[in-house]
Design a protein around this motif. Structure first.
Motif, PDB file in Angstrom:
ATOM      1  N   ASN A 103       0.767  -1.590   0.230  1.00 13.37           N
ATOM      2  CA  ASN A 103       0.216   0.176   0.232  1.00 13.37           C
ATOM      3  C   ASN A 103       0.711   1.403   0.086  1.00 13.37           C
ATOM      4  O   ASN A 103       0.042   2.078   0.337  1.00 13.37           O
ATOM      5  N   LYS A 104       2.451   1.428  -0.285  1.00 18.39           N
ATOM      6  CA  LYS A 104       2.869   2.541  -0.539  1.00 18.39           C
ATOM      7  C   LYS A 104       3.094   2.854  -2.199  1.00 18.39           C
ATOM      8  O   LYS A 104       3.748   2.991  -2.656  1.00 18.39           O
ATOM      9  N   ILE A 105       1.586   3.583  -2.847  1.00 15.87           N
ATOM     10  CA  ILE A 105       1.224   4.464  -3.688  1.00 15.87           C
ATOM     11  C   ILE A 105       2.116   4.870  -4.054  1.00 15.87           C
ATOM     12  O   ILE A 105       2.331   5.184  -5.659  1.00 15.87           O
ATOM     13  N   ASP A 106       2.695   5.867  -3.727  1.00 11.18           N
ATOM     14  CA  ASP A 106       3.200   6.923  -4.391  1.00 11.18           C
ATOM     15  C   ASP A 106       5.061   6.426  -4.662  1.00 11.18           C
ATOM     16  O   ASP A 106       5.206   7.000  -5.629  1.00 11.18           O
ATOM     17  N   SER A 107       5.122   5.233  -3.527  1.00 14.41           N
ATOM     18  CA  SER A 107       6.491   4.715  -4.012  1.00 14.41           C
ATOM     19  C   SER A 107       6.075   3.796  -5.102  1.00 14.41           C
ATOM     20  O   SER A 107       7.318   3.613  -6.237  1.00 14.41           O
ATOM     21  N   ALA A 108       4.924   3.464  -5.273  1.00 11.79           N
ATOM     22  CA  ALA A 108       4.621   2.143  -6.979  1.00 11.79           C
ATOM     23  C   ALA A 108       4.622   3.630  -8.015  1.00 11.79           C
ATOM     24  O   ALA A 108       5.118   3.142  -8.868  1.00 11.79           O
ATOM     25  N   ASN A 109       3.819   4.976  -7.694  1.00 11.14           N
ATOM     26  CA  ASN A 109       4.072   5.341  -8.837  1.00 11.14           C
ATOM     27  C   ASN A 109       5.391   5.970  -9.138  1.00 11.14           C
ATOM     28  O   ASN A 109       5.389   6.132 -10.481  1.00 11.14           O
ATOM     29  N   LYS A 110       6.483   6.172  -8.311  1.00 18.82           N
ATOM     30  CA  LYS A 110       7.644   6.551  -8.984  1.00 18.82           C
ATOM     31  C   LYS A 110       8.315   5.779 -10.078  1.00 18.82           C
ATOM     32  O   LYS A 110       9.309   6.027 -10.855  1.00 18.82           O
ATOM     33  N   TYR A 111       7.699   3.954  -8.869  1.00 15.08           N
ATOM     34  CA  TYR A 111       8.632   3.303  -9.816  1.00 15.08           C
ATOM     35  C   TYR A 111       8.380   3.034 -11.167  1.00 15.08           C
ATOM     36  O   TYR A 111       8.657   2.963 -12.622  1.00 15.08           O
ATOM     37  N   TYR A 112       7.129   3.259 -11.549  1.00 14.64           N
ATOM     38  CA  TYR A 112       5.841   3.265 -12.354  1.00 14.64           C
ATOM     39  C   TYR A 112       6.102   4.401 -13.256  1.00 14.64           C
ATOM     40  O   TYR A 112       6.482   4.665 -14.789  1.00 14.64           O
ATOM     41  N   THR A 113       7.074   5.359 -12.654  1.00 13.39           N
ATOM     42  CA  THR A 113       6.837   6.288 -14.071  1.00 13.39           C
ATOM     43  C   THR A 113       8.518   6.847 -14.193  1.00 13.39           C
ATOM     44  O   THR A 113       8.280   7.081 -16.146  1.00 13.39           O
ATOM     45  N   SER A 114       9.422   6.508 -13.504  1.00 14.50           N
ATOM     46  CA  SER A 114      10.413   6.425 -13.547  1.00 14.50           C
ATOM     47  C   SER A 114      10.737   5.804 -15.281  1.00 14.50           C
ATOM     48  O   SER A 114      11.673   5.592 -16.504  1.00 14.50           O
ATOM     49  N   VAL A 115      10.521   4.153 -14.571  1.00 18.28           N
ATOM     50  CA  VAL A 115      10.623   3.301 -15.965  1.00 18.28           C
ATOM     51  C   VAL A 115       9.359   3.746 -17.262  1.00 18.28           C
ATOM     52  O   VAL A 115      10.109   2.953 -18.967  1.00 18.28           O
ATOM     53  N   PHE A 116       8.268   4.160 -16.972  1.00 21.11           N
ATOM     54  CA  PHE A 116       8.037   4.835 -18.795  1.00 21.11           C
ATOM     55  C   PHE A 116       8.849   5.182 -19.376  1.00 21.11           C
ATOM     56  O   PHE A 116       9.055   5.486 -20.476  1.00 21.11           O
ATOM     57  N   PHE A 117       9.253   6.931 -18.512  1.00 21.72           N
ATOM     58  CA  PHE A 117       9.568   8.059 -18.915  1.00 21.72           C
ATOM     59  C   PHE A 117      11.071   6.957 -20.183  1.00 21.72           C
ATOM     60  O   PHE A 117      12.082   7.677 -20.835  1.00 21.72           O
ATOM     61  N   SER A 118      11.531   6.797 -19.642  1.00 18.53           N
ATOM     62  CA  SER A 118      13.032   5.749 -18.971  1.00 18.53           C
ATOM     63  C   SER A 118      12.758   4.998 -20.601  1.00 18.53           C
ATOM     64  O   SER A 118      13.718   4.585 -21.486  1.00 18.53           O
ATOM     65  N   ASN A 119      12.077   4.314 -21.295  1.00 13.99           N
ATOM     66  CA  ASN A 119      12.137   3.638 -21.716  1.00 13.99           C
ATOM     67  C   ASN A 119      11.438   4.527 -23.063  1.00 13.99           C
ATOM     68  O   ASN A 119      12.096   3.717 -24.411  1.00 13.99           O
ATOM     69  N   ILE A 120      10.962   5.292 -23.331  1.00 13.74           N
ATOM     70  CA  ILE A 120      10.890   6.568 -23.806  1.00 13.74           C
ATOM     71  C   ILE A 120      12.443   6.584 -24.683  1.00 13.74           C
ATOM     72  O   ILE A 120      12.382   6.493 -25.742  1.00 13.74           O
ATOM     73  N   ILE A 121      12.560   6.741 -24.167  1.00 16.53           N
ATOM     74  CA  ILE A 121      14.457   7.323 -24.453  1.00 16.53           C
ATOM     75  C   ILE A 121      15.266   5.628 -25.044  1.00 16.53           C
ATOM     76  O   ILE A 121      16.026   6.210 -26.257  1.00 16.53           O
ATOM     77  N   LEU A 122      15.006   5.065 -23.871  1.00 16.28           N
ATOM     78  CA  LEU A 122      15.636   3.865 -24.581  1.00 16.28           C
ATOM     79  C   LEU A 122      14.965   3.268 -26.397  1.00 16.28           C
ATOM     80  O   LEU A 122      15.953   3.246 -26.910  1.00 16.28           O
TER      81      LEU A 122
END
Length: 496
Positions: free
Chosen positions: A66-85
């Protein structure tokens, strides 16, 4: 699990009809370049493995706590990194397309076709990479059944596109890439919809982007990258080695023989993946006893499912190839296929154990062992290419070496280190393994008995023979492999 098996069955039957259709339309030589370009495209995926291979694990654990903010940080960071990749992969693909004919052996008449195929498959790869982050919602909510149902529809779309293009237009190799591109677009759209409905509390926002989370994912995932590099040396270069050292026609034949093992292994990776969200959730909740029960259950169910395809392949594989591809050498095809699959009886039941290393975040040791194992495969194959000149011998060595080393990795290392990661006895999983092998041996004996009675010469006779084989296989598996609790569970699911 039922959805996973259904997806496999649909995929199998579509490939069953589609592969001979493609081989007949394009020819064996051109068909080999489908597998070769697919493998080369997969090499570009190395760029993203370190980041994405552990994303599901970290997002799920934070979400379950139930650490939703932390989960969102992983979620967002992976998404933007994948665009660069994705941009990096696009540039690498462009450079490879320009100089492709200087790197691999391509007949002059196929150069444009192969380049177009590669370009479309590269776009396919980029679409999948960008949409992967949305697909995490299926893992987080343990709704992999939705993904498998989507895969069934996607397989139909892919096959329909190929058949329509081949039927109404001049035949081109790159139609395979076009079908793959449309499938990738469909997958991206459905992943987005799944994310919106299953995990509406996971959001992609600039404010959530966190370099620290990327660093944490890379620190764990780099070992998966190294493992993938080892896999490329062990088997990912198979078709490239066949292209450079044996011949384009032999490469095409070898690509055909990889279809059935690929389908079987894909089925078991899918079924084992069904257990991954459960393992992750129980580990996050620190329920070790329940986790161990689920792991043993997964091995038993995988063993149960492994018997029929393996017995069919070893008993009636030659008949299948003779009917499936009548213009090809069925005896050579089945020999190559068996050489490439004789490790499967040892490794298929244990596929779910690979999830343990990700769940416990202990992937360093299995990665090192896997790389060493695959380096051994690569060394043996390359040395053999120097000592044997016969294309047939080179092809058989290429097919068989990986299986021998696969037994060492799957049968000896996997259950021992898996038990160590769970802090239980190193002998814990061997009872399940030996029960599976004993059951398979009994089923093979029954199968050989049926083979002496029925030698199929038509699809109807093969269907009857296969049905006859399934009966003892299911009976032996039901009694020997499954526990009383498993049997009650199955009977309750189907008859209540």
């Amino acid at each position: 699990m039922i959805a996973a098996v259904a997806a496999f069955v649909v995929g199998f039957f579509i490939n069953f009809f589609l592969t001979p259709y493609i081989v007949k339309s394009l020819g064996t030589e051109a068909y080999g370049f489908i597998g070769l370009t697919t493998n080369i495209i997969s090499y570009t995926g190395l760029i993203s493995i370190a980041l994405n291979s552990m994303a599901g694990r970290f997002i799920t654990i934070e979400y379950c706590k139930n650490k939703i903010d932390s989960a969102n940080k992983y979620y967002t960071s992976v998404f933007f990194s994948n665009i660069i990749l994705s941009l990096i992969i696009a540039l690498l693909s462009l450079f490879f397309i320009i100089w492709m004919e200087s790197i691999v052996s391509i007949p002059q008449t196929l150069i444009f076709e192969v380049k177009m195929l590669f370009a479309l498959l590269a776009l396919n790869n980029i679409f999948n990479l960008i949409s992967n982050t949305w697909g995490v919602s299926l893992f987080v909510k343990n709704r992999l059944d939705l993904g498998n149902i989507r895969n069934i529809l996607g397989t139909v779309i892919n096959a329909s596109t190929i058949v329509l293009c081949f039927s109404f237009f001049n035949i081109h190799l790159w139609y395979i890439g076009l079908a793959g591109f449309l499938l990738a677009a469909y997958t991206a759209i459905t992943n987005f919809r799944f994310a919106a409905s299953l995990t509406p509390d996971l959001h992609i926002k600039k404010s959530y982007f966190d370099f620290g989370k990327i660093k944490e994912l890379l620190k764990s995932g780099v070992w998966n990258l190294i493992a993938k590099l080892g896999d490329i040396l062990g088997q990912g270069l198979d078709l490239l080695i066949a292209n450079l050292f044996i011949g384009t026609i032999e490469m095409g034949m070898f690509a055909i023989t990889k279809n059935i093992p690929f389908l079987i292994l894909g089925l078991f990776q899918t079924i084992s993946g069904v257990f991954a969200p459960v393992f992750t959730k129980l580990y996050a909740q620190n329920k070790k006893d329940n986790l161990l029960k689920e792991i043993h259950k997964s091995i038993r169910f995988l063993s149960f499912f492994a018997v029929v395809p393996l017995v069919f392949l070893y008993i009636y594989g030659d008949c299948f190839f003779k009917l499936w591809l009548p213009t090809e050498d069925s005896s050579k095809l089945i020999r190559l296929t068996i050489l490439g699959t004789f490790a499967l009886p040892y490794t298929l039941p244990l596929e779910s154990l690979w999830n343990i290393f990700t769940v416990t975040n202990k992937i360093k040791v299995p990665t090192i062992f896997t790389v060493a194992n695959n380096l051994l495969v690569f060394a043996i194959v390359m040395v053999s290419m120097c000592f044997f000149e016969s294309p047939e011998k080179r092809l058989f060595i290429l097919a068989g070496t990986r299986s021998i080393c696969g037994i060492i990795r799957g049968f000896l290392f996997l259950p021992i280190y898996g038990a160590q990661c769970l802090e239980i006895s190193k002998k814990s999983f061997f009872k399940d393994i030996f029960k599976s092998l004993f059951c398979l041996a009994l089923c093979l004996l029954a199968g050989y008995g049926i083979r002496h009675i029925v030698v199929p010469n038509s699809w109807i006779e093969l269907f009857i023979a296969t049905t006859a084989i399934c009966i003892p296989c299911f009976i032996f598996s039901f009694i020997i492999i499954l526990t009383k609790e498993d049997r009650q569970l199955i009977l309750k699911k189907f008859f209540n």
